[in-house]
Design an enzyme around this catalytic site. Structure first.
Site, PDB file in Angstrom:
ATOM      1  CG  ASP A  20      38.887  13.909  37.683  1.00  0.00           C
ATOM      2  OD1 ASP A  20      39.217  13.518  38.813  1.00  0.00           O
ATOM      3  OD2 ASP A  20      38.006  13.343  36.994  1.00  0.00           O
ATOM      4  CG  ASP A  79      34.139   8.602  40.338  1.00  0.00           C
ATOM      5  OD1 ASP A  79      33.779   9.787  40.215  1.00  0.00           O
ATOM      6  OD2 ASP A  79      35.182   8.149  39.826  1.00  0.00           O
TER       7      ASP A  79
HETATM    8  C1  GLA Z   1      36.946  10.448  37.352  1.00  0.00           C
HETATM    9  C2  GLA Z   1      35.892  11.364  37.927  1.00  0.00           C
HETATM   10  C3  GLA Z   1      34.599  11.204  37.162  1.00  0.00           C
HETATM   11  C4  GLA Z   1      34.837  11.487  35.704  1.00  0.00           C
HETATM   12  C5  GLA Z   1      35.941  10.608  35.179  1.00  0.00           C
HETATM   13  C6  GLA Z   1      36.334  10.999  33.777  1.00  0.00           C
HETATM   14  O1  GLA Z   1      36.649   9.125  37.615  1.00  0.00           O
HETATM   15  O2  GLA Z   1      35.705  11.115  39.294  1.00  0.00           O
HETATM   16  O3  GLA Z   1      33.608  12.055  37.693  1.00  0.00           O
HETATM   17  O4  GLA Z   1      35.156  12.847  35.551  1.00  0.00           O
HETATM   18  O5  GLA Z   1      37.108  10.694  35.992  1.00  0.00           O
HETATM   19  O6  GLA Z   1      37.342  10.224  33.290  1.00  0.00           O
END
Ligand code: GLA
Length: 723
Positions: free
Chosen positions: A474, A544
């Protein structure tokens, strides 16, 4: 095929039904033609209006000549007043450059680009020409690299700029591609968005002036995906000329179309010159990332299918490109930070029961990480939270018959972390300025080898400590106050690009040390969804926003460039956490099934009925997923303008297809919607598995089939096979 016609001084690059011709004219390298294949004939007439200049005695109107010449790699400061590709500061602080043709080399195959991701091809799949241009007074050599693919109308372009002089110089810009297009009635298509709303398709007419997209955020960004297309004003999914440009890079970028007073469009693409400077000492070279130029004379849909084939066969790691991915369950939306070992195991147990194949533990397992305020950088397990540690969890999960995967955010650090307390200068920062935080975190200085080594060491220890078969990488913020404590003052502005190179180096190490690892990228969803990342990771979490209806648009937008098998796509709980919408489980499944499929919820909450439905969904995935993964996509709707979307994936032999239909809102008193399929064989007869209907490909495509669903957010999935 690529050849050089000595007599006409023309390089002829022949990709599959796409010709690209470049001519040496008065020592300059000019674009002669790009489009459908033509015979090899002298096309000098295309430059006739520009010939009022003689380089021998520099007489005539050089400025008029240059300002109209479609240059392949225009320099700043010598009379071409359109956007330049190259801008160099020399030792006396001046900047004009004048590149002239020097030599060339044609060979089979495609070279690797030093330290950069790039498309690859075997010697029998592509040919390359390197054209060397030199500016003697400033001691600069620019080598333009062109690769023509034999089975696709695709040409890749990049440039290598070398200091062949005796003094240091500074690159102020070194773009990857410049292409002048003559047509005067053009539209530009871009993919614009933001967090949770990635890749909205924008189309606008090109008028005089500059229309520019890009990013100066340190990552390719959700605001503009590194892509643009220049299309005939009348181009549709099936008709019209289309030039698609896709940038194989994950940092700051620019893509721009400039229409000048002569109504010619100059397209440029490359690393964004904003705050870019790169010092080249004598003998040093700078390699630009590559741009993919993808030509279609049959509309936007064909451009997309060509991108999909190119990226599946020539970019994504071969280990995974066409391989079926395990159905995953990710715990993020199911628990967020609030979990225990027992809670995770209870979710995994149900996941295993319904057919999920991999359990992924997201954020919150390491350091002091109960919320997003602390812990990033401390990549060791938090045993208070996860009693028994990662090894115990992975073993338990494996014992249930599931693979195990883990989340990392390697590029980041929370000020509240052991790592930051020990190494406060390891973050990207400008001394004496506030270190601006975003999501309570700072960006680690991955331009530094020592920082990368330390972080990689921690990650490797974790990955070696248990059977971890998947990593979600990420990256949850943009870059600000960009400076490096390890760089000399004259090299600070290199930090942006060095950071990206550092990320690539880490991914290279990770995937070489763990060749079987399935790597999924993510950047707050699709904030770094680009071909550079796909070179290392075959799938990227697309957004997301996990709401099925929002996802229809998000996936539609991404599909312009990216094979849908690269889109991390999960079924989540309702009411949806991002938009509050309640959609049927069936529709959530139908939307997610097209991508890298999975679930993102607390499966231990499933009712028995839901378990049955999920089991059936997963079976559907196993039966159908080879079609999105390996077949051709035809888009049949436009969710940005209409209340539905439909996709059909057709196998390459046209014997099988799957039709996905999503209704957004229902309307009363309407005739059933007619969906005309595409891409089938008109002469074959197909049976629709779910309805038993038997129709010819011709009827399915010309007359279409009816879709009449009652209710908002309803969907259908139909499989067609030849009989
Ligand atoms: C980001 C990612 C999510 C999740 C969060 C965790 O927003 O896009 O899918 O992994 O971080 O903090």
């Amino acid at each position: 095929m690529i050849f050089f016609n000595e007599q006409s001084q023309t390089f002829v690059l022949k990709a599959a039904n796409f010709d690209y011709r470049v001519k040496v004219i008065n020592g300059y390298l000019a674009h002669e033609y790009s489009g459908k294949a033509v015979p090899d004939e002298d096309m000098a007439y295309r430059f006739a209006p520009n010939f009022a200049y003689s380089p021998a005695d520099d007489s005539g109107d050089k400025l008029h000549f240059l300002n109209n010449l479609p240059l392949e790699y225009p320099c700043a400061g010598i009379g071409d007043f359109r956007e330049p590709s190259l801008h160099i500061l020399n030792k006396n602080g001046m900047t004009s450059n004048d590149l002239r043709y020097e030599s060339h080399r044609i060979y089979a195959g495609k070279p690797k680009l030093k330290n950069l991701p790039a498309t690859f091809a075997n010697d029998d799949e592509a040919d390359t020409v390197e054209i060397v241009l030199v500016d003697k007074p400033s001691g600069i050599e620019a080598t333009l690299l062109y690769t023509a693919f034999k089975n696709l109308p695709v040409i890749s372009r990049s440039a290598r700029v070398k200091n062949i002089g005796e003094d240091s110089v500074t690159l102020l810009r070194a773009l990857s591609l410049c292409l002048d297009i003559e047509n005067t009635r053009l539209d530009m298509i871009t993919l614009s968005g933001m967090w949770a709303r990635e890749c909205e398709v924008q189309r606008q007419p090109l008028k005089r002036g500059k229309h520019s997209v890009g990013s100066i955020m340190g990552k390719s960004s959700a605001e503009f995906n590194p892509f643009l297309a220049i299309v005939d004003r009348d181009a549709t999914e099936e008709t019209g000329e289309v030039f698609g440009f896709s940038f194989v890079y994950s940092g700051n970028w620019i893509g721009q179309a400039e229409v000048n007073h002569m109504d010619r469009a100059r397209v440029v693409m490359g690393i964004n010159p904003y705050d870019f400077a790169w010092k080249l000492d004598p003998g040093e070279a700078f390699q630009t990332p590559e741009v993919i130029l993808n030509y279609s004379c049959e509309g936007i849909g064909k451009m997309s299918r060509q991108f999909h084939d190119l990226y599946r066969n020539h970019l994504i790691p071969k280990r995974w490109a066409l391989t079926k991915r395990p159905v995953q369950l990710n715990n993020w939306e199911g628990t967020y930070f609030d979990f225990t070992m027992e809670k995770l195991l209870s979710i995994a147990r149900v996941a295993a029961e319904v057919g999920v194949e991999m359990f992924v533990l997201d954020d919150g397992w390491f350091g002091k990480r109960d919320n997003d305020k602390s812990g990033l950088g401390d990549w060791f397990v938090n045993e208070t939270k996860l009693l028994g540690g990662i090894k115990h969890l992975a073993d338990e999960i494996n014992a249930m018959g599931l693979k195990f995967g883990l989340w990392f955010e390697p590029e980041m650090v929370n000020p509240d972390s052991d790592l930051y307390r020990a190494h406060p200068d390891w973050c990207i920062h400008v001394p004496e300025r506030i270190h601006s935080q975003s999501r309570n975190q700072l960006v680690l200085d991955f331009s530094r080898g020592d920082v990368r080594k330390h972080i990689y060491g921690m990650i490797k220890d974790v990955l070696s400590s248990a059977n971890i078969e998947y990593v979600k990488w990420d990256m949850n913020r943009t870059l600000s106050e960009v400076g490096s404590a390890a760089a000399a003052s004259g090299r600070q502005r290199e930090t942006w690009h060095r950071f990206v190179l550092g990320v690539y180096e880490m991914m290279e190490r990770l995937t070489s040390d763990f060749p079987e690892l399935l790597l999924e990228n993510c950047s707050s969803g699709g904030g770094r969804f680009d071909p550079g990342m796909l070179f290392y990771s075959p799938q990227i979490w697309a957004s997301d926003d996990s709401d099925a209806i929002e996802r229809v648009k998000i996936q539609h937008g991404h599909s312009l460039v990216y094979p849908v098998s690269t889109l991390g796509s999960h079924v989540s709980a309702v009411p949806n956490h991002q938009v509050g919408r309640v959609t049927p489980l069936k529709t959530r499944g139908h939307v997610a099934l097209m991508g890298a499929f999975g679930y993102e919820l607390d499966a231990s909450q499933f009712t028995n009925e839901e378990k049955e439905q999920v089991r059936a969904q997963i079976e559907e995935y196993h039966r159908y997923c080879h079609l999105p993964r390996t077949g051709d996509l035809y888009r049949l709707g436009n969710p940005f303008e209409e209340m539905y979307d439909a996709w059909v994936f057709v196998s390459k032999d046209k014997n099988e297809a799957i039709l996905q239909y999503i209704q957004i809102l229902a309307r009363p008193s309407c005739a059933p919607r007619i969906i005309k399929l595409k891409g089938l064989d008109p002469d074959k007869t197909y049976k629709i598995e779910q309805t038993g209907q038997v129709l010819s490909g011709a009827a399915l495509m010309n007359a279409g089939i009816y879709q009449h669903l009652t209710g908002d957010f309803e969907s259908s999935l139909l499989r067609l096979t030849t009989i």
